[in-house]
Design an enzyme around this catalytic site. Structure first.
Site, PDB file in Angstrom:
ATOM      1  N   GLU A  76      10.681   5.804  16.960  1.00 43.85           N
ATOM      2  CA  GLU A  76      10.768   5.231  15.581  1.00 43.85           C
ATOM      3  C   GLU A  76      12.366   5.855  14.995  1.00 43.85           C
ATOM      4  O   GLU A  76      12.937   4.926  14.630  1.00 43.85           O
ATOM      5  CB  GLU A  76       9.847   5.841  14.903  1.00 43.85           C
ATOM      6  N   HIS A  77      12.741   6.995  14.984  1.00 38.11           N
ATOM      7  CA  HIS A  77      13.786   7.622  14.567  1.00 38.11           C
ATOM      8  C   HIS A  77      14.661   8.221  15.951  1.00 38.11           C
ATOM      9  O   HIS A  77      14.097   8.825  16.721  1.00 38.11           O
ATOM     10  CB  HIS A  77      13.787   8.602  13.710  1.00 38.11           C
TER      11      HIS A  77
ATOM     12  N   GLN B 243      10.323  15.847  10.698  1.00 34.99           N
ATOM     13  CA  GLN B 243       9.217  14.842  10.984  1.00 34.99           C
ATOM     14  C   GLN B 243       7.945  15.721  11.199  1.00 34.99           C
ATOM     15  O   GLN B 243       6.782  14.896  10.964  1.00 34.99           O
ATOM     16  CB  GLN B 243       9.478  14.003  12.107  1.00 34.99           C
TER      17      GLN B 243
ATOM     18  N   GLN C 291     -10.795   0.129   1.348  1.00 34.85           N
ATOM     19  CA  GLN C 291     -11.389  -0.851   0.199  1.00 34.85           C
ATOM     20  C   GLN C 291     -10.321  -1.275  -0.512  1.00 34.85           C
ATOM     21  O   GLN C 291     -10.329  -2.528  -1.006  1.00 34.85           O
ATOM     22  CB  GLN C 291     -12.190  -0.038  -0.646  1.00 34.85           C
TER      23      GLN C 291
ATOM     24  N   HIS D  97      -1.526 -39.257  21.513  1.00 32.28           N
ATOM     25  CA  HIS D  97      -0.353 -38.811  21.378  1.00 32.28           C
ATOM     26  C   HIS D  97       0.796 -39.892  21.865  1.00 32.28           C
ATOM     27  O   HIS D  97       1.657 -40.281  21.058  1.00 32.28           O
ATOM     28  CB  HIS D  97       0.058 -37.510  22.154  1.00 32.28           C
TER      29      HIS D  97
ATOM     30  N   SER E 112       4.666   9.379  12.269  1.00 28.15           N
ATOM     31  CA  SER E 112       5.741   9.397  12.209  1.00 28.15           C
ATOM     32  C   SER E 112       6.644  10.098  13.460  1.00 28.15           C
ATOM     33  O   SER E 112       5.781  11.040  14.153  1.00 28.15           O
ATOM     34  CB  SER E 112       6.566  10.043  10.892  1.00 28.15           C
TER      35      SER E 112
ATOM     36  N   ASN F 158      -3.469   6.129   5.982  1.00 27.70           N
ATOM     37  CA  ASN F 158      -4.136   6.742   7.020  1.00 27.70           C
ATOM     38  C   ASN F 158      -4.978   6.033   7.932  1.00 27.70           C
ATOM     39  O   ASN F 158      -4.557   4.768   8.034  1.00 27.70           O
ATOM     40  CB  ASN F 158      -4.931   7.864   6.339  1.00 27.70           C
TER      41      ASN F 158
ATOM     42  N   HIS G  55       5.336  15.806   8.284  1.00 27.41           N
ATOM     43  CA  HIS G  55       4.755  14.361   7.845  1.00 27.41           C
ATOM     44  C   HIS G  55       3.260  14.673   7.951  1.00 27.41           C
ATOM     45  O   HIS G  55       2.467  14.390   7.288  1.00 27.41           O
ATOM     46  CB  HIS G  55       5.165  13.254   8.277  1.00 27.41           C
TER      47      HIS G  55
ATOM     48  N   GLU H 143       0.392 -34.601  29.825  1.00 24.84           N
ATOM     49  CA  GLU H 143      -0.467 -33.559  29.324  1.00 24.84           C
ATOM     50  C   GLU H 143      -1.787 -34.162  29.257  1.00 24.84           C
ATOM     51  O   GLU H 143      -2.613 -33.266  28.575  1.00 24.84           O
ATOM     52  CB  GLU H 143      -0.086 -32.848  28.094  1.00 24.84           C
TER      53      GLU H 143
ATOM     54  N   ASP I 143      15.637   8.200   5.009  1.00 27.59           N
ATOM     55  CA  ASP I 143      14.298   8.060   4.532  1.00 27.59           C
ATOM     56  C   ASP I 143      14.557   7.406   3.142  1.00 27.59           C
ATOM     57  O   ASP I 143      13.664   7.141   2.315  1.00 27.59           O
ATOM     58  CB  ASP I 143      13.899   9.499   4.711  1.00 27.59           C
TER      59      ASP I 143
ATOM     60  N   TYR J 240       1.076  -1.263  -0.036  1.00 29.89           N
ATOM     61  CA  TYR J 240      -0.021  -0.150   0.123  1.00 29.89           C
ATOM     62  C   TYR J 240       1.156   1.414   0.081  1.00 29.89           C
ATOM     63  O   TYR J 240       1.718   1.440   0.642  1.00 29.89           O
ATOM     64  CB  TYR J 240      -0.759   0.161   1.199  1.00 29.89           C
TER      65      TYR J 240
END
Length: 421
Positions: free
Chosen positions: A319-320, A251, A183, A412, A229, A206, A254, A407, A353, A121
């Site tokens: 994250e960074h 950042q 979708q 088994h 981000s 998003n 973003h 068990e 990046d 995506y």
């Protein structure tokens, strides 16, 4: 930016991707509708959300050719070079199947198999993201994935950005569809006319995309639920004020929910950064987004010592992370939690990046405590291999049967004992 004095514990204000009940219900309804009505539903949602009625979801070869004509040849070269850097880095992550043979003849091993198909995506909206095409597709290709499908929302003219199409073409993606939102995730997960289902879905989006990925997880695999981000800069007074401020703002532009954080043991340096950030915001093209991001999620944490500053960074699990201190390499070994670590003045976060070769698909919302950057491991699966020898079986059969009965699993135990008769 809000300045906060801390000792060694800090709670970051995060924009967690849980969504409202209304958003979750909307996503569930979209997925249900796409599963029932397939392409008819997708076309209707594309008209509703993207404002365009498409004749076909599939990007044609003519559209690819037009994208190349539209692109600056110099930028095509940059994309090609970035792709090569990303490929070189991720090729170092290759793993192979292995076998080990014991003295009694038993063979144990691990078989590594690439996923058969992956959906990527690529977000649309306020910007175009050819870098995300490269970062998601190249590790999948190195892993051995045979079928890679890309989806991305069209603009009101029914087109995808030329840069995105060129990046996809450069890495050899053949299936490209003009569909976005929940979708698109439903189409990849369950299939519609023209799009066969995939085994895994990767790539940011998003809130509706994030919620849709969460909803289909289990029917297909996903990479992560990506939040906004975030960057943390660990700096002392040896750092350049204008450069630190610029990196924080990189950042913030973003998303208005992105977080930009400075951690420093110097209060005077903190005040200089706050003033410089305010100064640099003034002429940024995405000023409105940046101001909201800095106001709501921007922070400067001032600690008493560098040791405490490092503890704060590990608590944030960003994250960074940029380390811009007098001795940055010495600090690296003490960092426990960070998606990507940038060391020194010339390792500005945008280097990673776009161009260095490391992956920019990273764990957000503190999940760097237990998650890793996207890699070829995300596009492979591992199978255990057991070739148990008769010698080992006869030696250990009674232990295995006893363990099964411990068990309460009699069948088994009998499966083992039948071979002992």
């Amino acid at each position: 930016m809000k300045l906060v004095k801390v000792a060694n514990q800090v709670s970051i204000k995060r924009s967690v991707e849980v969504g409202t009940k209304e958003q979750r219900d909307t996503v569930k309804n979209i997925i249900k509708n796409v599963r029932a009505r397939k392409q008819e539903a997708v076309m209707a949602y594309t008209k509703q959300f993207d404002g365009v009625l498409l004749e076909s979801l599939l990007v044609s070869s003519q559209e690819i050719e037009a994208a190349y004509r539209e692109m600056d040849p110099n930028m095509i070269t940059v994309i090609q070079e970035a792709a090569q850097n990303i490929r070189s880095y991720h090729e170092q992550q290759r793993q192979t199947s292995w076998m080990m043979t014991e003295q009694n003849g038993t063979i144990l091993g691990q078989k590594i198999t690439p996923l058969s198909s992956v959906g990527i995506y690529i977000p649309g909206g306020t910007a175009s993201y050819p870098s995300s095409v490269l970062m998601n597709a190249i590790p999948a290709q190195i892993a051995g994935v045979r079928r890679i499908v890309m989806v991305s929302p069209p603009d009101q003219n029914g087109k995808l950005p030329a840069s995105v199409l060129v990046a996809a073409s450069e890495v050899g993606i053949k299936e490209i569809y003009k569909v976005g939102g929940a979708q698109a995730i439903a189409s990849l997960a369950y299939g519609i006319e023209g799009i066969k289902p995939v085994d895994k879905i990767v790539g940011p989006g998003n809130i509706f995309v994030a919620l849709a990925k969460r909803e289909v997880f289990g029917d297909v695999d996903i990479d992560m639920i990506a939040g906004p981000s975030e960057i943390v800069v660990l700096a002392d007074e040896s750092a350049q004020v204008n450069e630190v401020a610029a990196d924080l703002l990189s950042q913030a532009e973003h998303d208005e929910r992105s977080s930009s954080i400075l951690v420093t043991p110097s209060e005077s340096f903190a005040h200089k950064i706050a003033a410089e950030v305010k100064k640099q915001i003034a002429d940024l093209p995405r000023k409105d987004i940046v101001e909201k991001s800095i106001r709501n999620f921007g922070r400067i944490y001032v600690t008493r010592t560098m040791d405490e500053a490092i503890e704060v960074v590990n608590e944030l699990a960003p994250e960074h992370l940029e380390i811009m201190t007098e001795q940055p390499v010495e600090i690296l070994g003490r960092i426990k939690h960070a998606g990507a670590i940038f060391i020194g003045r010339f390792s500005s976060e945008p280097v990673g990046d776009y161009f260095a070769g490391t992956n920019h698909v990273l764990p957000t919302n503190g999940t760097a405590r237990f998650s890793s950057p996207l890699s070829i491991d995300d596009f492979q699966k591992k199978s255990s291999v057991v070739i148990y020898s008769e010698v080992a079986f006869r030696k250990h059969a009674h232990k295995i049967a006893a363990f099964a009965r411990l068990e309460g699993l009699e069948a088994h135990a009998r499966a083992i004992e039948e071979r002992m008769k």
